[in-house]
Design an enzyme around this catalytic site. Sequence first.
Site, PDB file in Angstrom:
ATOM      1  N   GLU A  93      -0.333   5.026   8.131  1.00  0.00           N
ATOM      2  CA  GLU A  93      -0.543   5.975   9.239  1.00  0.00           C
ATOM      3  C   GLU A  93      -1.153   5.277  10.453  1.00  0.00           C
ATOM      4  O   GLU A  93      -1.117   5.800  11.552  1.00  0.00           O
ATOM      5  CB  GLU A  93      -1.537   7.074   8.815  1.00  0.00           C
ATOM      6  CG  GLU A  93      -0.953   8.148   7.932  1.00  0.00           C
ATOM      7  CD  GLU A  93      -2.066   9.010   7.334  1.00  0.00           C
ATOM      8  OE1 GLU A  93      -3.177   9.087   7.921  1.00  0.00           O
ATOM      9  OE2 GLU A  93      -1.815   9.583   6.262  1.00  0.00           O
ATOM     10  N   ASP A  95     -11.785  -4.131  -4.988  1.00  0.00           N
ATOM     11  CA  ASP A  95     -12.520  -4.694  -6.123  1.00  0.00           C
ATOM     12  C   ASP A  95     -12.077  -4.017  -7.424  1.00  0.00           C
ATOM     13  O   ASP A  95     -11.876  -2.798  -7.459  1.00  0.00           O
ATOM     14  CB  ASP A  95     -14.016  -4.436  -5.881  1.00  0.00           C
ATOM     15  CG  ASP A  95     -14.899  -5.148  -6.882  1.00  0.00           C
ATOM     16  OD1 ASP A  95     -14.827  -6.380  -6.955  1.00  0.00           O
ATOM     17  OD2 ASP A  95     -15.645  -4.466  -7.600  1.00  0.00           O
TER      18      ASP A  95
HETATM   19  C1  BGC Z   1     -16.348  -8.898  -7.903  1.00  0.00           C
HETATM   20  C2  BGC Z   1     -17.602  -9.345  -8.530  1.00  0.00           C
HETATM   21  C3  BGC Z   1     -18.340  -8.106  -9.012  1.00  0.00           C
HETATM   22  C4  BGC Z   1     -17.451  -7.251  -9.924  1.00  0.00           C
HETATM   23  C5  BGC Z   1     -18.009  -5.887 -10.114  1.00  0.00           C
HETATM   24  C6  BGC Z   1     -15.633  -8.371  -9.117  1.00  0.00           C
HETATM   25  O1  BGC Z   1     -14.382  -8.361  -9.118  1.00  0.00           O
HETATM   26  O2  BGC Z   1     -15.622  -9.920  -7.290  1.00  0.00           O
HETATM   27  O3  BGC Z   1     -18.401 -10.103  -7.677  1.00  0.00           O
HETATM   28  O4  BGC Z   1     -19.455  -8.497  -9.740  1.00  0.00           O
HETATM   29  O5  BGC Z   1     -16.194  -7.102  -9.379  1.00  0.00           O
HETATM   30  O6  BGC Z   1     -17.933  -5.156  -8.926  1.00  0.00           O
END
Ligand code: BGC
Length: 524
Positions: free
Chosen positions: A251, A206
């Site tokens: 790994e 993310d």
């Molecule tokens: C996720 C979102 C989230 C944000 C903050 C994004 O890229 O896909 O759903 O709100 O990151 O974590």
Amino acid sequence: MTRIPWWRNAVVYEVYVRSFTDSDGNGEGDLQGIRSRLGHLRDLGVDALWLTPFYTSPLADGGYDVADYRDVDPRFGTLDDFDALVADVHAHGLRLIIDIVPNHSSDRHRWFREALASPPGSAERSRYIFRPGRPGERPGEEDPPNDWPSAFGGPAWTRVDDGEWYLHLYAREQPDFNWRNPEVAQEFEDVLRFWLDRGVDGFRIDVAAGLFKDASFRDLGSNDRRAPNGPIYSRPEVHGVYRRWRQILDEYDGDRMAIGEVWTNGPEDLALYLRPDELHQVFQFDLQLASWSATAFHDVIVAALKAVAPTGAAPTWVLSSHDSIRHVTRYERAGGLPGIGRARARAALLLLLALPGSAYLYQGEELGLPEVTDLPDGARQDPIYERTNGELAGRDGCRVPLPWSGDAEPYGFSPGGVRPWLPMPPDWASLTAEAQASDPSSMLTWYRDALAQRRRLAGVLPEDVEWLDSPGTALFFRRGPLTCALNCGENPVRLPPGTPLLTSAPLYGDLLPGDTAAWLTSSR
Ligand code: BGC
């Protein structure tokens, strides 16, 4: 012959855990619910699942605010449930990718609570980004340390009682980590190993480009926050992290992988993440952002292929996700005619699946679910809604629970009588998986057929895309024996050579109607 790793051409299905299937009757989806539906995913014909965060979380941002990276939120189950899910996913011949959220934690994370309880300048605060404010315009007033905005609206800084401000590029409940602190890097390496040891096949990272911020914290001014080496995103330091993560993935046996959610301004920057010692894949969102036009599709496909070409990585394609308006609705709005969204979504699937690389599907698109636009204000949970004072509706409309069976809420999502966490529309009976499973003209059948054909052709398709001449409103390309034809115009166009294999709407002889796509095969 070179061995092709499983993820390179995989079709990955995004499971928004809270909205997939509720097994225990609390109105929210859970890991046991996913286990109970693996047959649906196998029959659909995908290769892998990507689970959105299921970790301990107050759900201020649907779980992208993690309070404990090594546990399952009780609403979603237990670690034992997770282990059982991994085993079942593999027994179904599928792979499992999980979301990892390294840019920020929840404000309920132990580290952040310790930071708040400790004085400015302490080791506890240095795991996050705390800064003094700036004098405001009027005497006695204070402004945030700089002008950075939160992606969800409002400033990216919140002031705490002792006068320091902490940075949160998203909601105030999501404080950003200080990745210049080695303790943070060490912690995430351990977290990766924790889940790799439990058998996950990969990670979706993310906000992958966000971890490092410009150490001088200079104002953004008119700069684009995403510009390579801009103050907020895609600082060069981030690559050291992914090189280290790649070593850890390597790994382990079994082709463990990582895909980054990387928003950048340009292909050169994207390619940096795909060096052979970094991430295996990055999301490429251009197809999703393209308007319904043959030229627009052609241009984004050419650009996306060009962006990854020097790296040797395969491209990735997306039409919908938990962060965007469902594409049936997007296309319907742009097309302005009732039913056109579904017609275009059927056609777009053939485009998506004919391209080389991996396709990431979002749960519910196989049912043709539309965006739910009339959720009551009181039901909305996305922080975007609150942080923009209701100016933006937020992303709840694409996160409404899936309808599985029956003719009224909760449509088999929860046990009978339970109200799901977001209300489900009263007219979804014909969209349930059960109602569509035996209907040859349903969206579900269309997805199954297209995925089955893709799987059948997988071994014989070259990675190159060969563009064929086409009328201006259409797009024709060939990959070895497969030709994909998409007509974005209103008028029929003549099909390219080949024998029709799949068509998203009936052909008129050798004419491809408007808003229709076809796959053709040739023995060339
Ligand atoms: C996720 C979102 C989230 C944000 C903050 C994004 O890229 O896909 O759903 O709100 O990151 O974590």
